[in-house]
Write a protein that holds these residues in place. Structure first.
Motif, PDB file in Angstrom:
ATOM      1  N   SER A 190     -33.562  -1.438  17.233  1.00 53.27           N
ATOM      2  CA  SER A 190     -33.265  -0.795  15.949  1.00 53.27           C
ATOM      3  C   SER A 190     -32.354   0.422  16.096  1.00 53.27           C
ATOM      4  O   SER A 190     -31.471   0.626  15.284  1.00 53.27           O
ATOM      5  CB  SER A 190     -34.548  -0.416  15.214  1.00 53.27           C
ATOM      6  N   ASP A 191     -32.562   1.230  17.128  1.00 51.05           N
ATOM      7  CA  ASP A 191     -31.793   2.468  17.282  1.00 51.05           C
ATOM      8  C   ASP A 191     -30.548   2.302  18.156  1.00 51.05           C
ATOM      9  O   ASP A 191     -29.694   3.177  18.175  1.00 51.05           O
ATOM     10  CB  ASP A 191     -32.666   3.570  17.895  1.00 51.05           C
ATOM     11  N   ARG A 192     -30.484   1.234  18.914  1.00 52.09           N
ATOM     12  CA  ARG A 192     -29.376   0.879  19.808  1.00 52.09           C
ATOM     13  C   ARG A 192     -29.326   1.712  21.088  1.00 52.09           C
ATOM     14  O   ARG A 192     -28.940   1.223  22.118  1.00 52.09           O
ATOM     15  CB  ARG A 192     -28.021   0.941  19.099  1.00 52.09           C
ATOM     16  N   ILE A 193     -29.704   2.976  21.030  1.00 54.22           N
ATOM     17  CA  ILE A 193     -29.671   3.843  22.211  1.00 54.22           C
ATOM     18  C   ILE A 193     -30.929   4.695  22.225  1.00 54.22           C
ATOM     19  O   ILE A 193     -31.296   5.281  21.203  1.00 54.22           O
ATOM     20  CB  ILE A 193     -28.430   4.753  22.210  1.00 54.22           C
ATOM     21  N   VAL A 194     -31.576   4.774  23.379  1.00 54.10           N
ATOM     22  CA  VAL A 194     -32.775   5.583  23.531  1.00 54.10           C
ATOM     23  C   VAL A 194     -32.606   6.440  24.779  1.00 54.10           C
ATOM     24  O   VAL A 194     -32.245   5.925  25.838  1.00 54.10           O
ATOM     25  CB  VAL A 194     -34.045   4.703  23.680  1.00 54.10           C
ATOM     26  N   PHE A 195     -32.833   7.719  24.668  1.00 55.69           N
ATOM     27  CA  PHE A 195     -32.805   8.599  25.818  1.00 55.69           C
ATOM     28  C   PHE A 195     -34.188   8.572  26.450  1.00 55.69           C
ATOM     29  O   PHE A 195     -35.200   8.706  25.764  1.00 55.69           O
ATOM     30  CB  PHE A 195     -32.397  10.016  25.411  1.00 55.69           C
ATOM     31  N   GLY A 196     -34.265   8.412  27.750  1.00 52.04           N
ATOM     32  CA  GLY A 196     -35.525   8.144  28.414  1.00 52.04           C
ATOM     33  C   GLY A 196     -36.342   9.330  28.851  1.00 52.04           C
ATOM     34  O   GLY A 196     -37.407   9.151  29.434  1.00 52.04           O
TER      35      GLY A 196
ATOM     36  N   THR B 291     -38.375  -1.876  23.721  1.00 54.34           N
ATOM     37  CA  THR B 291     -37.384  -2.895  23.352  1.00 54.34           C
ATOM     38  C   THR B 291     -37.154  -2.902  21.850  1.00 54.34           C
ATOM     39  O   THR B 291     -36.020  -2.977  21.382  1.00 54.34           O
ATOM     40  CB  THR B 291     -37.842  -4.287  23.833  1.00 54.34           C
ATOM     41  N   SER B 292     -38.223  -2.794  21.083  1.00 60.54           N
ATOM     42  CA  SER B 292     -38.116  -2.752  19.633  1.00 60.54           C
ATOM     43  C   SER B 292     -37.325  -1.529  19.169  1.00 60.54           C
ATOM     44  O   SER B 292     -36.475  -1.625  18.278  1.00 60.54           O
ATOM     45  CB  SER B 292     -39.510  -2.745  19.019  1.00 60.54           C
TER      46      SER B 292
END
Length: 116
Positions: free
Chosen positions: A61-67, A56-57
């Motif tokens: 901060s990055d707005r988009i995270v590839f999983g 979540t953090s």
């Protein structure tokens, strides 16, 4: 052919003495050294272990995270984490090591996945 975990290492944490400062919010790189059950050799599979709070953090901060290669955990008990990762890896079976390695790359970043 079945994949087996030879051992685990981490460049980020001491796996034998893992006690995060905040058991609800941590992340680290986990490297599984894997090989075929019926032969020699070992190769690297990298996974990013994180809690939901850490993810979540990062999203905040990055707005988009590839999983890809994420192992999202609800425990800080390293034995549970390593046991679950070992179990997922060791469920991989195929007719050849190349096929097994291809399947392992679905779990994490496999050392030779882009090798030609």
């Amino acid at each position: 052919m079945k994949a087996v975990v030879r051992y685990f290492v981490s460049p980020d944490v001491d796996l034998e003495n893992f006690r995060p400062d905040d058991p609800e919010n941590f992340s680290f790189l986990l490297e599984a050294i894997v090989g075929p059950s019926d032969g020699e050799g070992e190769e690297l599979l990298q996974l990013n272990v994180c809690t939901l709070a850490s993810l979540t953090s990062t999203v905040s901060s990055d707005r988009i995270v590839f999983g890809r290669s994420l192992v999202i955990v609800g425990t800080s008990k390293i034995s549970e984490i390593l046991g679950a990762v070992r179990s997922a890896i060791e469920r991989v079976e195929a007719e050849s090591w190349a096929q097994a390695a291809s399947r392992l790359s679905r779990l994490g970043f496999y050392e030779f996945e882009d090798y030609e």
